[in-house]
Design a protein around this motif. Structure first.
Motif, PDB file in Angstrom:
ATOM      1  N   VAL A  37       0.836  -0.830  -0.332  1.00  0.00           N
ATOM      2  CA  VAL A  37       0.118   0.028   0.190  1.00  0.00           C
ATOM      3  C   VAL A  37       1.037   1.438   0.064  1.00  0.00           C
ATOM      4  N   THR A  38       0.285   1.852  -1.102  1.00  0.00           N
ATOM      5  CA  THR A  38       1.416   2.651  -1.455  1.00  0.00           C
ATOM      6  C   THR A  38       0.787   4.521  -1.310  1.00  0.00           C
ATOM      7  N   PRO A  39       0.937   5.466  -0.115  1.00  0.00           N
ATOM      8  CA  PRO A  39       0.525   6.437  -0.526  1.00  0.00           C
ATOM      9  C   PRO A  39       1.357   7.539  -1.542  1.00  0.00           C
ATOM     10  N   THR A  40       0.328   8.094  -2.379  1.00  0.00           N
ATOM     11  CA  THR A  40       1.234   9.362  -3.447  1.00  0.00           C
ATOM     12  C   THR A  40       0.666  10.260  -2.527  1.00  0.00           C
ATOM     13  N   ARG A  41       1.550  11.630  -3.258  1.00  0.00           N
ATOM     14  CA  ARG A  41       1.494  13.163  -3.344  1.00  0.00           C
ATOM     15  C   ARG A  41       0.350  13.426  -3.787  1.00  0.00           C
ATOM     16  N   SER A  42      -0.868  14.404  -2.927  1.00  0.00           N
ATOM     17  CA  SER A  42      -1.157  15.206  -3.635  1.00  0.00           C
ATOM     18  C   SER A  42      -0.777  16.928  -4.001  1.00  0.00           C
ATOM     19  N   VAL A  43      -1.988  16.894  -4.826  1.00  0.00           N
ATOM     20  CA  VAL A  43      -2.039  18.376  -5.050  1.00  0.00           C
ATOM     21  C   VAL A  43      -1.971  19.524  -3.571  1.00  0.00           C
ATOM     22  N   ARG A  44      -1.178  20.756  -3.914  1.00  0.00           N
ATOM     23  CA  ARG A  44      -1.411  21.494  -2.644  1.00  0.00           C
ATOM     24  C   ARG A  44      -3.250  21.895  -2.116  1.00  0.00           C
ATOM     25  N   CYS A  45      -4.015  21.298  -1.352  1.00  0.00           N
ATOM     26  CA  CYS A  45      -5.069  22.278  -1.221  1.00  0.00           C
ATOM     27  C   CYS A  45      -5.711  23.608  -0.951  1.00  0.00           C
ATOM     28  N   ARG A  46      -7.079  23.665  -1.143  1.00  0.00           N
ATOM     29  CA  ARG A  46      -7.116  25.261  -1.359  1.00  0.00           C
ATOM     30  C   ARG A  46      -6.869  25.679  -0.550  1.00  0.00           C
ATOM     31  N   ARG A  47      -7.183  26.842  -0.350  1.00  0.00           N
ATOM     32  CA  ARG A  47      -7.042  27.515   0.133  1.00  0.00           C
ATOM     33  C   ARG A  47      -8.259  28.207   1.168  1.00  0.00           C
ATOM     34  N   SER A  48      -9.224  27.769   0.491  1.00  0.00           N
ATOM     35  CA  SER A  48     -10.710  28.107   1.106  1.00  0.00           C
ATOM     36  C   SER A  48     -10.511  26.992   2.223  1.00  0.00           C
ATOM     37  N   TRP A  49     -10.438  25.433   1.673  1.00  0.00           N
ATOM     38  CA  TRP A  49     -10.384  24.423   2.640  1.00  0.00           C
ATOM     39  C   TRP A  49      -9.359  24.370   3.678  1.00  0.00           C
ATOM     40  N   ARG A  50      -8.387  24.295   2.906  1.00  0.00           N
ATOM     41  CA  ARG A  50      -7.154  25.205   4.429  1.00  0.00           C
ATOM     42  C   ARG A  50      -7.456  25.556   5.248  1.00  0.00           C
ATOM     43  N   ARG A  51      -8.041  26.979   5.228  1.00  0.00           N
ATOM     44  CA  ARG A  51      -8.768  27.764   6.365  1.00  0.00           C
ATOM     45  C   ARG A  51      -9.783  28.056   7.478  1.00  0.00           C
ATOM     46  N   LEU A  52     -10.450  26.824   6.346  1.00  0.00           N
ATOM     47  CA  LEU A  52     -11.083  26.203   7.911  1.00  0.00           C
ATOM     48  C   LEU A  52     -11.653  24.498   8.101  1.00  0.00           C
ATOM     49  N   THR A  53     -10.449  23.981   7.546  1.00  0.00           N
ATOM     50  CA  THR A  53      -9.606  22.690   8.068  1.00  0.00           C
ATOM     51  C   THR A  53      -8.485  23.030   9.594  1.00  0.00           C
ATOM     52  N   VAL A  54      -7.798  24.289   9.444  1.00  0.00           N
ATOM     53  CA  VAL A  54      -6.179  24.299  10.467  1.00  0.00           C
ATOM     54  C   VAL A  54      -6.484  24.596  11.618  1.00  0.00           C
ATOM     55  N   PRO A  55      -8.094  25.931  11.862  1.00  0.00           N
ATOM     56  CA  PRO A  55      -8.342  25.841  13.781  1.00  0.00           C
ATOM     57  C   PRO A  55      -9.069  24.320  13.424  1.00  0.00           C
ATOM     58  N   THR A  56     -10.113  23.585  13.249  1.00  0.00           N
ATOM     59  CA  THR A  56     -10.297  23.113  13.875  1.00  0.00           C
ATOM     60  C   THR A  56      -9.247  21.745  13.782  1.00  0.00           C
ATOM     61  N   SER A  57      -7.999  21.122  13.243  1.00  0.00           N
ATOM     62  CA  SER A  57      -7.876  20.478  13.343  1.00  0.00           C
ATOM     63  C   SER A  57      -6.467  20.888  14.487  1.00  0.00           C
ATOM     64  N   THR A  58      -6.506  22.061  14.690  1.00  0.00           N
ATOM     65  CA  THR A  58      -5.607  22.934  15.702  1.00  0.00           C
ATOM     66  C   THR A  58      -5.987  22.752  16.706  1.00  0.00           C
ATOM     67  N   CYS A  59      -7.755  22.601  17.064  1.00  0.00           N
ATOM     68  CA  CYS A  59      -8.011  22.384  18.182  1.00  0.00           C
ATOM     69  C   CYS A  59      -8.011  20.985  19.132  1.00  0.00           C
ATOM     70  N   GLN A  60      -8.159  20.085  17.649  1.00  0.00           N
ATOM     71  CA  GLN A  60      -8.417  18.634  18.082  1.00  0.00           C
ATOM     72  C   GLN A  60      -6.932  18.660  18.753  1.00  0.00           C
ATOM     73  N   LEU A  61      -5.923  18.572  18.120  1.00  0.00           N
ATOM     74  CA  LEU A  61      -4.574  18.218  18.319  1.00  0.00           C
ATOM     75  C   LEU A  61      -4.643  18.912  19.851  1.00  0.00           C
ATOM     76  N   LEU A  62      -4.359  20.065  20.203  1.00  0.00           N
ATOM     77  CA  LEU A  62      -4.570  20.637  21.545  1.00  0.00           C
ATOM     78  C   LEU A  62      -5.224  19.402  22.912  1.00  0.00           C
ATOM     79  N   ALA A  63      -6.110  19.425  21.740  1.00  0.00           N
ATOM     80  CA  ALA A  63      -7.052  19.020  23.224  1.00  0.00           C
ATOM     81  C   ALA A  63      -6.023  17.160  23.239  1.00  0.00           C
ATOM     82  N   VAL A  64      -5.768  17.031  22.838  1.00  0.00           N
ATOM     83  CA  VAL A  64      -5.625  15.344  22.354  1.00  0.00           C
ATOM     84  C   VAL A  64      -4.037  15.549  23.115  1.00  0.00           C
ATOM     85  N   GLU A  65      -3.077  16.219  23.710  1.00  0.00           N
ATOM     86  CA  GLU A  65      -2.356  16.696  23.880  1.00  0.00           C
ATOM     87  C   GLU A  65      -2.157  16.998  24.752  1.00  0.00           C
ATOM     88  N   ALA A  66      -3.206  17.796  25.809  1.00  0.00           N
ATOM     89  CA  ALA A  66      -3.261  17.937  26.736  1.00  0.00           C
ATOM     90  C   ALA A  66      -4.089  16.761  27.414  1.00  0.00           C
TER      91      ALA A  66
END
Length: 101
Positions: A37-66
């Motif tokens: 099973v080999t993952p492949t490099r993908s294109v950059r994600c769209r800025r609009s999608w990244r702006r939505l996902t980064v804050p959510t994933s950051t909060c989730q990561l901080l909760a797990v770390e805490a």
């Protein structure tokens, strides 16, 4: 064996999506063949999608770390506070989890 292409999720540790953090979970094309099973490099994600996902994933990561880094407090947190925290997280993110709420 004919290679099979599927979509799969993996940590972005190898920069499979170049403009996402390494801690993010990335959904990328995978090839299944005689080599495994080999993952492949993908294109950059769209800025609009990244702006939505980064804050959510950051909060989730901080909760797990805490939770992982402060085991003493997490072991002593009363159940009513745990429920309140879970309710707050669902209130904040419930609209993106309709199938699970």
């Amino acid at each position: 064996m004919t290679p099979l292409k599927i979509a799969g999720k993996v940590l972005n540790t190898d920069g499979l999506i170049s403009n996402l953090t390494e801690e993010a979970c990335a959904e990328v094309p995978f090839f299944l063949d005689a080599n495994g099973v080999t993952p492949t490099r993908s294109v950059r994600c769209r800025r609009s999608w990244r702006r939505l996902t980064v804050p959510t994933s950051t909060c989730q990561l901080l909760a797990v770390e805490a939770a992982l880094l402060d085991l003493h407090k997490s072991a002593e947190l009363p159940i009513d506070q745990i429920k309140a925290l879970a309710d707050e997280m669902l209130d904040a993110n419930g609209d993106i989890l309709p199938a699970y709420v």
